[in-house]
Design an enzyme around this catalytic site. Sequence first.
Site, short mmCIF file in Angstrom:
data_model
loop_
_atom_site.label_atom_id
_atom_site.label_comp_id
_atom_site.label_asym_id
_atom_site.label_seq_id
_atom_site.Cartn_x
_atom_site.Cartn_y
_atom_site.Cartn_z
N PHE A 1 46.27 37.24 28.02
CA PHE A 1 46.98 37.25 29.22
C PHE A 1 46.45 38.47 30.52
O PHE A 1 46.51 38.22 31.45
CB PHE A 1 48.56 37.47 29.16
CG PHE A 1 49.03 36.18 28.33
CD1 PHE A 1 49.16 35.23 29.24
CD2 PHE A 1 49.17 36.26 27.15
CE1 PHE A 1 49.42 33.80 28.31
CE2 PHE A 1 49.73 35.22 26.38
CZ PHE A 1 49.75 33.94 26.95
N THR A 2 46.02 39.41 29.77
CA THR A 2 45.51 40.66 30.74
C THR A 2 43.97 40.12 31.27
O THR A 2 43.38 39.08 30.91
CB THR A 2 45.37 41.96 30.00
OG1 THR A 2 44.91 42.95 30.93
CG2 THR A 2 44.33 41.75 28.97
N GLU B 1 47.23 39.66 55.66
CA GLU B 1 48.05 38.71 56.48
C GLU B 1 47.23 37.51 57.16
O GLU B 1 47.68 36.47 57.76
CB GLU B 1 48.93 39.06 57.56
CG GLU B 1 50.03 39.81 57.17
CD GLU B 1 50.97 40.64 58.11
OE1 GLU B 1 51.94 41.16 58.09
OE2 GLU B 1 50.50 40.21 59.39
N ARG C 1 35.67 51.69 31.41
CA ARG C 1 35.26 50.38 30.70
C ARG C 1 34.76 49.43 31.41
O ARG C 1 34.15 48.38 31.02
CB ARG C 1 36.47 50.17 29.90
CG ARG C 1 36.29 48.85 29.21
CD ARG C 1 37.66 48.42 28.47
NE ARG C 1 37.69 49.26 27.07
CZ ARG C 1 38.47 49.02 26.18
NH1 ARG C 1 39.65 48.00 26.22
NH2 ARG C 1 38.54 49.92 25.15
N HIS D 1 51.69 34.05 51.21
CA HIS D 1 50.26 33.93 52.15
C HIS D 1 49.31 32.90 51.91
O HIS D 1 49.86 31.66 51.12
CB HIS D 1 49.77 35.30 51.44
CG HIS D 1 50.47 36.53 51.65
ND1 HIS D 1 50.01 37.80 51.76
CD2 HIS D 1 51.68 36.63 52.37
CE1 HIS D 1 50.83 38.60 52.29
NE2 HIS D 1 52.00 38.11 52.66
#
Length: 388
Positions: A27-28, A161, A218, A187
């Site tokens: 998930f990272t 925006e 890293r 957005h």
Amino acid sequence: MFYELATSSWGDEEIAAMQRVIASGFFTMSENVKALEIEFAQYFGAKYGVMVNSGSSANLVATAALFYKKDRPLQRGDEVIVPAISWATTYHPLQQYGLKLRFIDVDLHTLNMDVSKLEQALTPRTRAIVAVSILGNPAAMDVIRAFADQHGLYVLEDNCESMDAELGGRKLGTFGHLNTFSFFFSHHISTMEGGMILTDDEELAHLCRAIRAHGWTRDLPADTKIYERKGSDFYEAYRFILPGYNVRPLELSGAIGREQIKKLPAMTVQRRKNWALFQELFGKDERFIIQRENGKSSAFSFTMILNPARQVDRDRVFGALRDADIGYRIITGGNFLRHDVMKYYDYEIVGDVKNADIAHDHGFFVGNHPHDLTPQLERLRSVLHNVV
């Protein structure tokens, strides 16, 4: 609500992308984030993309990167020119890094920085301009960049925006030395939370990558020039070279973004169709001041300023909108100088900011979405015609 401020732009594709990440168990940030960085940069014609967890973090990391450049880094006490109207996190990183802000007014009709005041705002200590395109409408980025180049200033283009807007056939978010985008729910594309930094400068890209993740090495390529390897692999694997943050995006957000970027052109087309109808309904009505398009707007929303000459009670208008089930809100953050947080800032106001005050006191916006809004805009027209 009949006419929402914001709606989801997701479909089955985004849900399927999330399911693939969930099934992977990782998930990272990983391969989907890396792929979106490449795909997003290619879409905008930039060399480097660095994804972070929000547009706000993009502004923070971009500001920080300018302080760690090898040549001509920003320093505390330097001055930066900013517009009086934007969102809070346009300004907060500048304050947090000890910069002095010089606020200039906006053009009442575009709501963007009044570039005629740039010369007046310039001092020997000015080092940068933060340029913002408000709610999809391109600021005069060509003028701003030319002025910056003439005077040796950095440009940070806050394009959170105005994704997919264009000026002179060139995408916004490519005029600055660093350019930032937001992928928040409301957005132009949404990845739950997320943001991106684009740049053509390799050094700045590598600085942003390190700052994004603890100031760590890293995520940097082996041939980077922002530091030199000097230890064993054991040491190098956990080497910190800059004061950084943890503003890494999730792999889920990267996967969703890859689906959203495919849809962006069609979503912008629909937003502009809605914008054309809004212009048709309100463009010649002197009771309202609406944004005058500069270049090609990506129509984040529809701003309206009640003509001050008519002395309309805005609260009465808001009551009518609530009764009609129409959402509304302040234009971006309004005149930022009117907020309590300014007591913590080092700043000066260049001239007056009367247009920002007019937008703050007489303005509001309603939403635009990537689907047909004809019934919503027609109701808006009817309600406002009756109450104003």
